[in-house]
Design an enzyme around this catalytic site. Structure first.
Site, PDB file in Angstrom:
ATOM      1  N   SER A   1       0.751  -1.452   0.048  1.00  0.00           N
ATOM      2  CA  SER A   1      -0.258  -0.091  -0.062  1.00  0.00           C
ATOM      3  C   SER A   1       0.971   1.261   0.006  1.00  0.00           C
ATOM      4  O   SER A   1       0.393   2.248  -0.141  1.00  0.00           O
ATOM      5  CB  SER A   1      -1.048  -0.080   1.244  1.00  0.00           C
ATOM      6  OG  SER A   1      -0.159  -0.057   2.325  1.00  0.00           O
TER       7      SER A   1
ATOM      8  N   GLU B   1      -5.165   0.093  -7.683  1.00  0.00           N
ATOM      9  CA  GLU B   1      -3.998   1.031  -8.201  1.00  0.00           C
ATOM     10  C   GLU B   1      -2.861  -0.168  -8.653  1.00  0.00           C
ATOM     11  O   GLU B   1      -2.575  -1.110  -8.201  1.00  0.00           O
ATOM     12  CB  GLU B   1      -3.316   1.436  -6.967  1.00  0.00           C
ATOM     13  CG  GLU B   1      -4.185   2.725  -6.582  1.00  0.00           C
ATOM     14  CD  GLU B   1      -3.410   3.730  -5.189  1.00  0.00           C
ATOM     15  OE1 GLU B   1      -2.981   4.831  -5.703  1.00  0.00           O
ATOM     16  OE2 GLU B   1      -3.029   3.107  -4.139  1.00  0.00           O
TER      17      GLU B   1
ATOM     18  N   ASN C   1      -3.130   6.297  -0.812  1.00  0.00           N
ATOM     19  CA  ASN C   1      -2.355   6.685   0.540  1.00  0.00           C
ATOM     20  C   ASN C   1      -1.997   8.252   0.578  1.00  0.00           C
ATOM     21  O   ASN C   1      -1.627   8.649   1.825  1.00  0.00           O
ATOM     22  CB  ASN C   1      -1.415   5.478   1.193  1.00  0.00           C
ATOM     23  CG  ASN C   1      -2.393   4.311   1.496  1.00  0.00           C
ATOM     24  OD1 ASN C   1      -3.546   4.687   2.281  1.00  0.00           O
ATOM     25  ND2 ASN C   1      -2.070   3.137   1.456  1.00  0.00           N
TER      26      ASN C   1
ATOM     27  N   HIS D   1      -2.052  -2.883  -5.919  1.00  0.00           N
ATOM     28  CA  HIS D   1      -2.598  -2.342  -4.617  1.00  0.00           C
ATOM     29  C   HIS D   1      -4.118  -2.658  -4.421  1.00  0.00           C
ATOM     30  O   HIS D   1      -4.964  -1.777  -5.219  1.00  0.00           O
ATOM     31  CB  HIS D   1      -2.270  -0.835  -4.211  1.00  0.00           C
ATOM     32  CG  HIS D   1      -2.755  -0.428  -2.959  1.00  0.00           C
ATOM     33  ND1 HIS D   1      -3.009   0.869  -2.720  1.00  0.00           N
ATOM     34  CD2 HIS D   1      -3.050  -1.236  -1.821  1.00  0.00           C
ATOM     35  CE1 HIS D   1      -3.304   1.137  -1.307  1.00  0.00           C
ATOM     36  NE2 HIS D   1      -3.413  -0.269  -0.985  1.00  0.00           N
TER      37      HIS D   1
END
Ligand code: T1G
Length: 712
Positions: free
Chosen positions: A434, A467, A505, A455
């Protein structure tokens, strides 16, 4: 075969039945537009006059779609409510003619039968559907911020009752054929191979005077509720309450649809249609509808976009290897089997862990069976695709391996080394990290060109985003293989740059951190969550942190802090939580308590750990601004660094990845709506008051200066 020049509708006579085929040339799906409407009217006119035609059987000529609804491109061009109302009224009029047609019409439905497509089918006398996963039936209009405007708000409740119709219309639900059959929308459910024969036979029976007898499924109490005005009033009230709880008043379409249904049932079809068209007109030109339609087009475009120029063909993945049988690994394994039907081999350090992972992956398939998305037979077949071991046996046949081990660089590198020995020389290795940059994981790899990031979000079976992260050394076929496989797993994939935290993130961390700052300043936990839910997020940031896990959050912030410096400095308050084992839902306690899988109330003991007590804190508007603007600022900065290829990818990522309110169009569209000058002004004020983490980024300053936008 009969058709007028350039017509989308053709027909031929089979034993007194006109078999009509609708096939819009040059288009991937059938849609209803002004041109098609003229075509339909002309065709039905001809069929009406032809004495040899006793009945009509109607089909689509497209392989896997029936009618995808009204042409969305056509109605987004409308600029006034009056024009949109007229379009709706004209659609209603056409379907009224179909409903009053002098000869019986049976439709054979295979593939998507949505929106105006279903409204057309409802205007016909008899509906046969193929029992095939591609056959999807529903009125998804509210998902586009509008309502079923071609009589759907009138005909569906009359066919299946107010409760069942509202259940579908207000949520914009799309159902599989079996469910549509159960609730009574579909009269007969058949194998695709006999769809045509069964439909033609039904048309012949109808021509002979036969009429289907329909009995609504359900209880006596249900029938009483649907069957009289007093009962229906209770139904409307309950539906309204449910809609408001879900939409918080941010989405006008479901309430308008409820009004169109209720008005029609209480004042008759003619009045109902009139109200339906009026409300359709009003909704079609709202900003909310525009935003939702943009999301539809962006998602559609992403289905074909591999994220790189001149994409090479992806590898055909038949066997997937999954390393790490924890929560993420088993989610990936179960979803890959359920959606893509591939053979999955799992591996973890010891057999008890593998067994636990296999059980969790199987749970995803069990859930599908419980929801009747798959049959018992399919369930058995799919379970047989799942296996695992504590060694890499079976990995030699995998075209793709996804690792979901502990989020530590050394551990991930170790797994990669092992895979390079155990798997084939052309196996693509994807890391479900992540935050950790892919180029770091690939350092020292034998074949860095096959290393990529995938991800996924938790829980994998439900979260729609993926992702995909190529490093500078990743070769194009690895990118297309990862994107294509993610799509087969039912995910919307965005290709993002290899930078710490990638896109999601990167922008989520400042948002979560700011929630921490607010807590320390004395804002109550529920207050922060409540304000952001009101703003339009599905859950607030503190609840989200509980879902993600505080230990995971701590790791992410650590990586981001190392990479980007002080503006990502972790809030000390969270560290105490982790130390005391309050890791969130998975631990049974976080900021909230969790009992039996259900979220409870805030645990007051938490405030001691944070080192503050609720004292009101800043004003609600200030709380929202801080959480929002810190996120928009980071999003703009990341766009400037090329983390996402287009604002479209960024907005879809934020909406699907962490629930940024869809009606606001995503953080970048929302920034455009607010205007860069205003955001910069507010950020400067916040920076002065709360510190340099709010200092406006160059991209926003530049936009403000040039009056520029992300979407020019
Ligand atoms: N209008 C215009 N274009 C459409 C379309 C539509 N309704 N549906 C699909 N397309 C285009 C899509 O943009 C893409 O175009 C191509 O078809 C293939 O789609 C009066 C007001 C049908 C399940 O909301 O859910 O009826 O990019 O890649 O994955 O009440 O498309 O190739 O040029 O998505 O197989 C209600 C929306 C309309 C259905 C197929 N209907 N569509 O999925 O292919 S409002 C919807 C879908 C209405 C009435 C009202 C899906 C699909 P291009 P795709 P797919």
């Amino acid at each position: 075969m009969v058709s007028s020049a350039g017509s989308a509708l053709t027909w031929e006579l089979v034993d007194g039945v006109a078999v009509v085929t609708f096939d819009l040339k040059g288009e991937p799906v059938n849609k209803l537009s002004q041109v098609v409407k003229q075509d339909m009217l002309a065709t039905f006119e001809a069929l009406g006059h032809d004495a040899s035609v006793k009945a009509v059987a109607f089909f689509s000529g497209k392989p896997d779609s029936f009618i995808a609804g009204a042409d969305i491109e056509e109605f987004v061009k409308l600029t006034t409510a009056a024009e949109a109302e007229r379009l709706s009224a004209e659609g209603q009029e056409m379907l009224d003619r179909v409903a009053r047609f002098s000869k019986p019409i049976a439709v054979g439905i295979h593939g998507a039968c949505l929106g105006g497509g279903l409204e057309f089918a409802l205007a016909c006398g008899y509906r046969v559907a193929s029992d095939h996963p591609k056959t999807q039936i529903g009125l998804p209009e509210v998902q586009l911020g509008i309502l079923p405007g071609a009589g759907g708000c009138q005909r569906l409740p009359r066919l299946i009752g107010a409760r069942a119709a509202l259940d579908m219309i207000l949520a914009g639900k799309v159902e599989r054929a079996a469910k549509a059959f159960r609730v009574g929308i579909v009269d007969e459910l058949v194998h695709p191979a006999i769809l045509q024969d069964v439909t033609v036979a039904a048309a012949q029976r109808l021509a002979g005077g036969w009429r289907p007898r329909r009995r609504r499924p359900g209880s006596l109490v249900g029938a009483l509720l649907d069957g009289n005005p007093l009962g229906r009033r209770l139904v409307y009230r309950a539906a309204r309450k449910q809609v408001l709880a879900r939409t918080r008043g941010n989405y006008p379409a479901p309430l308008a649809a409820l009004e169109a249904v209720a008005h029609g049932l209480e004042h008759g079809m003619t009045e109902g249609l009139k109200r339906e068209a009026q409300l359709f007109g009003q909704l079609a030109v709202t900003d909310v509808s525009r935003k939702l339609v943009q999301i539809f087009f962006a998602t559609t475009a992403l289905k074909k976009d591999f994220g790189i120029p001149n994409p090479p063909p992806p590898a055909v993945v038949k066997r997937l290897g999954v390393v790490g049988a924890g929560f993420m690994g088993s989610g990936i394994a179960g979803t890959a089997i359920a959606q893509a039907g591939v053979d999955v081999r799992m591996k973890d350090a010891d057999l008890p862990r593998v067994a636990k992972g296999l059980a969790a992956a199987r749970e995803i398939l069990d859930d599908r069976l419980r929801r009747r998305h798959i049959t018992k037979y399919e369930h058995t077949r799919l379970i047989a695709l799942l296996s695992g071991d504590a060694s890499y046996t079976g990995f030699g046949r995998a075209e793709l391996v996804i690792e979901a081990v502990f989020e530590e660089l050394d551990v991930k590198r170790q797994v990669l080394r092992e895979i390079e020995t155990a798997a084939r020389p052309d196996t693509v290795f994807a890391s479900n990290t992540s935050t950790i940059p892919i180029h770091l994981i690939a350092e020292g790899a034998k074949r860095p060109e096959l290393v990529i990031g995938m991800h996924f979000f938790s829980p994998v079976a439900r979260m729609p985003l993926l992702e995909v992260i190529p490093s500078a050394r990743t070769a194009p076929p690895a990118v297309t293989t990862a994107v294509a496989f993610g799509r087969r797993m039912g995910k919307t994939a965005i290709v993002v740059k290899d930078s710490p935290g990638f896109w999601i993130n990167r922008i989520l961390t400042p948002y979560m951190n700011e929630a921490g700052h607010l807590l320390v300043e004395g804002v109550a936990i529920e207050e922060i969550d409540r304000l952001m839910v009101e703003f339009g997020f599905p859950v607030g940031p503190i609840t989200l942190l509980d879902e993600v896990g505080l230990d995971v959050g701590e790791k992410v912030v650590g990586v981001m802090h190392d990479a980007f410096g002080e503006r990502f400095a972790p809030v000390a308050a969270f560290a105490g939580m982790v130390k005391s084992g309050r890791l969130g839902r998975k631990a049974g306690k976080g900021f909230y308590t969790y009992a039996g899988g259900k979220k409870g109330s805030v645990d007051p003991a938490v405030y001691e750990l944070i080192g503050s007590q609720p004292n009101g804190g800043p004003r609600p508007a200030e709380i929202i601004q801080r959480l929002l603007f810190v996120t928009l600022n980071e999003a703009a900065r990341a766009v400037g660094e090329g983390i996402v290829r287009t604002p479209r990818d960024g907005d879809i990522g934020a909406i699907f990845g962490f629930g940024f309110p869809p009606f606001r169009g995503g953080p970048l569209r929302h920034a455009d709506d607010l205007g860069a000058a205003r955001i910069v002004g507010e950020l400067e004020r916040l920076a002065e008051r709360y510190g340099p983490r709010f200092a406006p980024c160059d991209v926003l300053r530049d936009h403000a200066q040039r009056n520029a936008k992300f979407y020019p």
